[in-house]
Design an enzyme around this catalytic site. Structure first.
Site, PDB file in Angstrom:
ATOM      1  CB  CYS A  30      -7.161  -0.994  -9.537  1.00  0.00           C
ATOM      2  SG  CYS A  30      -7.719   0.324 -10.672  1.00  0.00           S
ATOM      3  CB  CYS A  33      -4.809   0.103 -11.881  1.00  0.00           C
ATOM      4  SG  CYS A  33      -5.445   1.445 -10.543  1.00  0.00           S
TER       5      CYS A  33
END
Length: 118
Positions: A30, A33
């Site tokens: 991600c 993230c």
């Protein structure tokens, strides 16, 4: 205090055994993230009184499902075992600091008493 990776087995003990806990649900693939991780880590170093926990949603799929994680990163904030904040998306540093201060200032006992009086 640095961030710590937690598992489903540790989750409830961490949430209920500490005054304030921030949980970052993330995954290695991600992009947002990865960009939020340094902000989360830097904040953990400023607030040694707060537990900064990370849950890898790939490794802990059952926990992510139980927490109803629909997109990542998702940040949750708990105080005295009570969920106060649950929002997907990476926060900028100033917004994360503001959230932490709001959680620190929040009176859980008063809120519970008020809720029970209704």
């Amino acid at each position: 205090m640095a961030t710590q990776d937690i598992t489903a087995e540790q989750f409830n003990d961490i949430i209920n055994g500490n005054e304030i806990v921030l949980v970052d649900f993330w995954a290695s693939w991600c992009g947002p993230c990865k960009s939020f991780a340094p902000t989360f880590k830097a904040s953990s170093e400023k607030h040694p009184d707060v537990v900064f926990a990370k849950v890898d949603t790939e490794a802990e799929q059952e926990l992510a499902s139980a927490a109803q994680i629909r997109s990542i990163p998702t940040l949750m904030a708990f105080k005295k075992g009570n969920l106060l904040f649950n929002q997907p998306g990476a926060l900028p540093p100033a917004a994360l600091e503001d959230l932490i201060q709001q959680v620190k200032d929040f009176d859980v006992e008063a809120a519970i008493a008020e809720q029970n009086a209704e």
